[in-house]
Design a protein around this motif. Sequence first.
Motif, short mmCIF file in Angstrom:
data_model
loop_
_atom_site.label_atom_id
_atom_site.label_comp_id
_atom_site.label_asym_id
_atom_site.label_seq_id
_atom_site.Cartn_x
_atom_site.Cartn_y
_atom_site.Cartn_z
N ASP A 246 0.76 -1.30 -0.15
CA ASP A 246 0.09 0.18 -0.01
C ASP A 246 0.75 1.19 0.10
O ASP A 246 0.32 2.21 -0.28
N ASP A 247 2.14 1.21 0.24
CA ASP A 247 2.84 2.37 0.57
C ASP A 247 3.23 2.68 -1.04
O ASP A 247 3.64 4.10 -1.16
N PHE A 248 3.01 2.14 -1.83
CA PHE A 248 3.13 2.53 -3.04
C PHE A 248 2.19 3.17 -3.93
O PHE A 248 2.43 3.74 -5.00
N ASN A 249 1.08 3.33 -3.27
CA ASN A 249 0.09 4.00 -3.70
C ASN A 249 0.04 5.48 -3.41
O ASN A 249 -1.04 6.09 -3.80
N LYS A 317 10.18 4.96 -5.48
CA LYS A 317 9.40 5.52 -4.31
C LYS A 317 9.98 6.34 -3.51
O LYS A 317 9.58 7.53 -3.11
N TRP A 318 11.41 6.40 -3.26
CA TRP A 318 12.47 7.60 -2.67
C TRP A 318 12.42 8.75 -3.66
O TRP A 318 12.37 9.95 -2.81
N GLY A 319 12.50 8.55 -4.76
CA GLY A 319 12.59 9.72 -5.62
C GLY A 319 11.26 10.55 -5.59
O GLY A 319 11.51 11.74 -5.70
N ALA A 320 10.34 9.86 -5.44
CA ALA A 320 8.99 10.67 -5.43
C ALA A 320 8.57 11.10 -3.97
O ALA A 320 8.23 12.53 -3.88
N ALA A 321 9.13 10.69 -3.02
CA ALA A 321 9.14 11.16 -1.79
C ALA A 321 9.62 12.37 -1.50
O ALA A 321 9.34 13.20 -0.82
N PHE A 322 11.08 12.78 -2.08
CA PHE A 322 11.65 13.85 -1.87
C PHE A 322 11.10 14.88 -2.87
O PHE A 322 11.93 15.91 -3.19
N SER A 494 4.20 -4.55 -10.12
CA SER A 494 3.23 -4.13 -9.67
C SER A 494 3.38 -3.05 -8.77
O SER A 494 2.61 -1.68 -9.06
N ARG A 495 4.38 -3.01 -7.90
CA ARG A 495 4.53 -1.63 -6.97
C ARG A 495 5.26 -0.54 -7.76
O ARG A 495 4.93 0.57 -7.39
N LEU A 496 6.01 -0.95 -8.93
CA LEU A 496 6.72 0.05 -9.71
C LEU A 496 5.32 0.87 -10.48
O LEU A 496 5.35 2.21 -10.46
N ASP A 497 4.36 -0.04 -11.02
CA ASP A 497 3.22 0.82 -11.69
C ASP A 497 2.52 1.65 -10.73
O ASP A 497 2.15 2.78 -11.23
N ALA A 502 0.77 7.07 -8.87
CA ALA A 502 0.77 8.00 -7.60
C ALA A 502 1.55 9.17 -7.79
O ALA A 502 0.92 10.39 -7.93
N ALA A 503 2.58 9.40 -8.70
CA ALA A 503 3.52 10.45 -8.97
C ALA A 503 2.69 11.24 -10.12
O ALA A 503 2.74 12.48 -10.01
N LYS A 504 2.19 10.37 -11.08
CA LYS A 504 1.71 10.96 -12.01
C LYS A 504 0.32 12.08 -11.89
O LYS A 504 -0.10 12.89 -12.30
N ASN A 505 -0.43 11.04 -10.86
CA ASN A 505 -1.66 11.61 -10.06
C ASN A 505 -1.13 13.11 -9.77
O ASN A 505 -2.31 13.97 -9.31
#
Length: 561
Positions: A246-249, A317-322, A494-497, A502-505
């Motif tokens: 769920d963290d990847f959402n 995930k870390w790239g989006a987080a920052f 699946s987690r990458l997708d 989430a990033a595109k949203n």
Amino acid sequence: MNWHGQRVTDRHAAEAARRSGGFLRSEDGSMVIFGLFMLILMLGAGGLGIDFMRYEAQRTRLQATLDRAVLAAASLDQPLDPEAVVLDYFDKAGLSGYIDADDIEVVDTLTSRRVTASASMDINATLLQFLGIQKMTTPASGAAEESASQTEISLVLDVSGSMSWSSASGYSKIYELRKAAREFINLVLCDPSDPQKTTDCTVEPGKVSVNIIPYSEQVLVGETLLSEFNPTMEHSFSSCVNFEADDFNTTSITPLQQLQRTGHFDPWSGRNGIGSWTCATNSWRELTVLGGNAATLRGRIDALGASGNTSIDLGMKWGAAFLDPATQPVITNLVTAGTVDAAYDGRPLDWTERGVEKVIVLMTDGINTDQHYLYDGFRAGPSPVWRTNDKISGEYRYSIYRESNGQYYWPHSDSWEDHAFGTGTEEVCEKVWVSTGWWWGYWDWQCSEHAEPGNGAYQMDFPELWATKSWRWYDDFWFLPEQGSEFGNWTKNSRLDAICTAAKNEEITIFSVGFEVTSESATVMRNCANSPAHYFDVDGLDLSDAFAAIAREISKLRLVN
């Protein structure tokens, strides 16, 4: 006049009256008149159509020329005078008479250029002249702007083992990556028109920030940075994090969110080896966040190596987080500590901030491979392994407890005992001389109980065990419970997708680069990007070209009016 003459006269008058009334009542010829009126109306309507078609054609031509002209003039890569560029576009289009220098406005800063222009053309009327309209004026106006300001970038780079292999260029893949990434830094932080330029930069300091996220099987956050979050504290040997599906959402990682620290274990080495950590601890693997010093970032890139598995999803995930504003408190603390430049306090900027561009550049040379993890109950707490306090003949002695029979296996003697070696006693016998007289006696054995060697033993906890022994060593003891498993390719794709979605949203722009990848990997990376046009499938020397194209695209040139 006689009666007969009177009758003739009356008859003629009546006939004249009859004929006159018939003429007035006759409808012969009425359609001709109606047709004349309709013809006049049709000619008027046709005149309007023709003149307005001519008007619209010229207006479109004028506006299109103006749009092209201001776009070209506003480019930060444009070495010519912007005003001259606009005038030249109109001259080449045969429209130079409809604009002059006073109609053009240029606003230049260190990091942006805005060009505004207007033009007008008089079109002589043809048929509309019959309605009193002699000419029509068609206006055109517009503005274009390119800006490198308020830009946040995450450069997510594959440093797995295959990056040490040779590329189509003849050099190693990691060599080509270092070269491409250095030039990328020069373009976004120094001069958007010159990837080799490192001095006299035209990009204003503090406007562009870059995160460098190296990833292999795991992402090494670094203990200093991880301490700004809320990680579990089973150990401090390494600083990676495991995430749930769920963290990847979501793109966010908040400072208060409980993060499960990755166990410090070696799933790769043989029975007698140790050191191939799933969370590798090489200093060059650590994240670099909110960097703005080009020389420092180039140094970090030059230090990159290559080893380990591939976890594209963790890097993303870390790239989006920052880029997510949820990490603002983390950056504020790093600014206070002097780790991050004060110019970046308050970043990552809010999603609603105007003029902010958030970009991820995601690069890989392969596919998602296995990511190992420990089961619950094997990350902390007492393990079934005991070890002596001191070495015996240069080695520690281990005892492995089997819960089902309450016994301890001693590998050094291949025996089962009722206690851990070093915690019990043993009979020590020595040969001594027994005297029976002045000259008489004999040799005999004398035995006594002594503590087993090793200065005692203690029960190891799991973090110490995993830092000491590999999974292969543990697996040799078939009676021990299974300690962990791995996430495979399907799960990680699946987690990458999910994290890409989430990033595109959040309107983060994602560029992805497949460096000599398979068709399967190309599909995965293309799906992550914002569009097929945002995906680059490259090999060898083309990697630098792809990174340069992305760097220039990041400073978007756009029509703003």
